[in-house]
Design a protein around this motif. Structure first.
Motif, PDB file in Angstrom:
ATOM      1  N   THR A  49       0.817  -1.215   0.000  1.00  4.89           N
ATOM      2  CA  THR A  49       0.000   0.000   0.000  1.00  4.89           C
ATOM      3  C   THR A  49       0.850   1.265   0.000  1.00  4.89           C
ATOM      4  N   LEU A  50       2.157   1.105   0.143  1.00  6.11           N
ATOM      5  CA  LEU A  50       3.089   2.240   0.226  1.00  6.11           C
ATOM      6  C   LEU A  50       2.724   3.170   1.378  1.00  6.11           C
ATOM      7  N   SER A  51       2.244   2.581   2.465  1.00 10.14           N
ATOM      8  CA  SER A  51       1.829   3.358   3.632  1.00 10.14           C
ATOM      9  C   SER A  51       2.382   2.710   4.901  1.00 10.14           C
ATOM     10  N   VAL A  52       3.286   3.415   5.547  1.00  8.24           N
ATOM     11  CA  VAL A  52       3.834   2.920   6.811  1.00  8.24           C
ATOM     12  C   VAL A  52       2.738   2.849   7.867  1.00  8.24           C
ATOM     13  N   GLY A  53       1.848   3.822   7.856  1.00  8.11           N
ATOM     14  CA  GLY A  53       0.752   3.846   8.829  1.00  8.11           C
ATOM     15  C   GLY A  53      -0.155   2.638   8.718  1.00  8.11           C
ATOM     16  N   ALA A  54      -0.438   2.223   7.492  1.00  7.76           N
ATOM     17  CA  ALA A  54      -1.286   1.038   7.305  1.00  7.76           C
ATOM     18  C   ALA A  54      -0.580  -0.200   7.833  1.00  7.76           C
ATOM     19  N   GLY A  55       0.706  -0.314   7.582  1.00  8.72           N
ATOM     20  CA  GLY A  55       1.470  -1.457   8.081  1.00  8.72           C
ATOM     21  C   GLY A  55       1.505  -1.505   9.591  1.00  8.72           C
ATOM     22  N   VAL A  56       1.741  -0.368  10.201  1.00  7.86           N
ATOM     23  CA  VAL A  56       1.794  -0.308  11.670  1.00  7.86           C
ATOM     24  C   VAL A  56       0.423  -0.637  12.258  1.00  7.86           C
ATOM     25  N   THR A  57      -0.623  -0.135  11.645  1.00 11.26           N
ATOM     26  CA  THR A  57      -1.986  -0.411  12.132  1.00 11.26           C
ATOM     27  C   THR A  57      -2.292  -1.904  12.066  1.00 11.26           C
ATOM     28  N   VAL A  58      -1.950  -2.529  10.956  1.00  5.78           N
ATOM     29  CA  VAL A  58      -2.174  -3.969  10.819  1.00  5.78           C
ATOM     30  C   VAL A  58      -1.378  -4.726  11.864  1.00  5.78           C
ATOM     31  N   ARG A  59      -0.120  -4.343  12.071  1.00  8.26           N
ATOM     32  CA  ARG A  59       0.709  -5.021  13.063  1.00  8.26           C
ATOM     33  C   ARG A  59       0.121  -4.885  14.458  1.00  8.26           C
ATOM     34  N   VAL A  60      -0.313  -3.691  14.819  1.00  5.47           N
ATOM     35  CA  VAL A  60      -0.869  -3.467  16.156  1.00  5.47           C
ATOM     36  C   VAL A  60      -2.121  -4.317  16.373  1.00  5.47           C
ATOM     37  N   VAL A  61      -3.009  -4.331  15.401  1.00  3.46           N
ATOM     38  CA  VAL A  61      -4.245  -5.107  15.541  1.00  3.46           C
ATOM     39  C   VAL A  61      -3.935  -6.593  15.666  1.00  3.46           C
ATOM     40  N   LEU A  62      -3.060  -7.101  14.811  1.00  2.00           N
ATOM     41  CA  LEU A  62      -2.742  -8.535  14.859  1.00  2.00           C
ATOM     42  C   LEU A  62      -1.994  -8.914  16.134  1.00  2.00           C
ATOM     43  N   VAL A  63      -1.066  -8.074  16.577  1.00  2.00           N
ATOM     44  CA  VAL A  63      -0.328  -8.374  17.812  1.00  2.00           C
ATOM     45  C   VAL A  63      -1.261  -8.339  19.013  1.00  2.00           C
TER      46      VAL A  63
END
Length: 140
Positions: free
Chosen positions: A31-45
Motif C-alpha cells: 500500500t506504500l503506507s507505513v501507517g497502514a502497516g503499523v496499524t495492521v501489526r498493532v491489531v494482529l499483535v
C-alpha cells in the motif's frame, strides 16, 4: 512456575508477533503506507496477546493455583517478546509511532506487550465469585 505453560506462551506470542510483523510489512509495502502497516501489526499483535495467553492459562485453570499461572504467564510474555526478532529492532508493537525506533521503543513495546498479555491472563484467571451466578432465578 509451570515451564510448559511458560514455553507455550513464549513461543505462541513470539511466533504470532513475528508473523504479524511480516504481514504488516507486506501490507505497508503493497500500500506504500507505513501507517497502514503499523496499524495492521498493532491489531494482529493485540489479537495474539489477547488470545494465546488466555487460552493457554484457561486450559490449566483447574489444575494449578492462579498465582502460579499468572507468574508463568508474565515470564512467558517477556520471553515471547525477547524471542521475537522484531523486538530487537524496536518494531514489535506500537511504540515506534510515538517513540524513536531503537532501545526506547523496544522498552516501551515490552511494557505494553506484557501489559496487554497480562490483562488477558487476569481476565481469564479471575475468580468465579466475580461472575454471575449460574442457575435459575425466580421472577418473584
Amino acid at each position: 512456575m509451570r515451564l510448559a505453560l511458560t514455553a507455550q506462551i513464549a513461543l505462541a506470542t513470539a511466533i504470532g508477533g513475528f508473523v504479524a510483523g511480516l504481514l504488516a510489512l507486506w501490507v505497508g509495502s503493497t500500500t506504500l503506507s507505513v501507517g497502514a502497516g503499523v496499524t495492521v501489526r498493532v491489531v494482529l499483535v493485540v489479537l495474539v496477546l489477547l488470545l494465546a495467553p488466555a487460552i493457554a492459562v484457561r486450559r490449566r485453570l483447574l489444575d494449578v493455583d492462579r498465582t502460579v499461572l499468572r507468574r508463568s504467564a508474565v515470564v512467558g510474555l517477556v520471553l515471547g517478546y525477547l524471542l521475537n526478532p522484531l523486538s530487537w529492532l524496536g518494531r514489535a508493537f506500537v511504540a515506534q509511532t510515538f517513540v524513536p525506533v531503537g532501545v526506547a521503543s523496544a522498552a516501551v513495546d515490552l511494557v505494553l506487550w506484557t501489559g496487554v498479555g497480562m490483562g488477558a491472563v487476569l481476565v481469564a484467571t479471575r475468580s468465579a465469585t466475580h461472575r454471575d451466578p449460574l442457575g435459575y432465578q425466580s421472577s418473584a
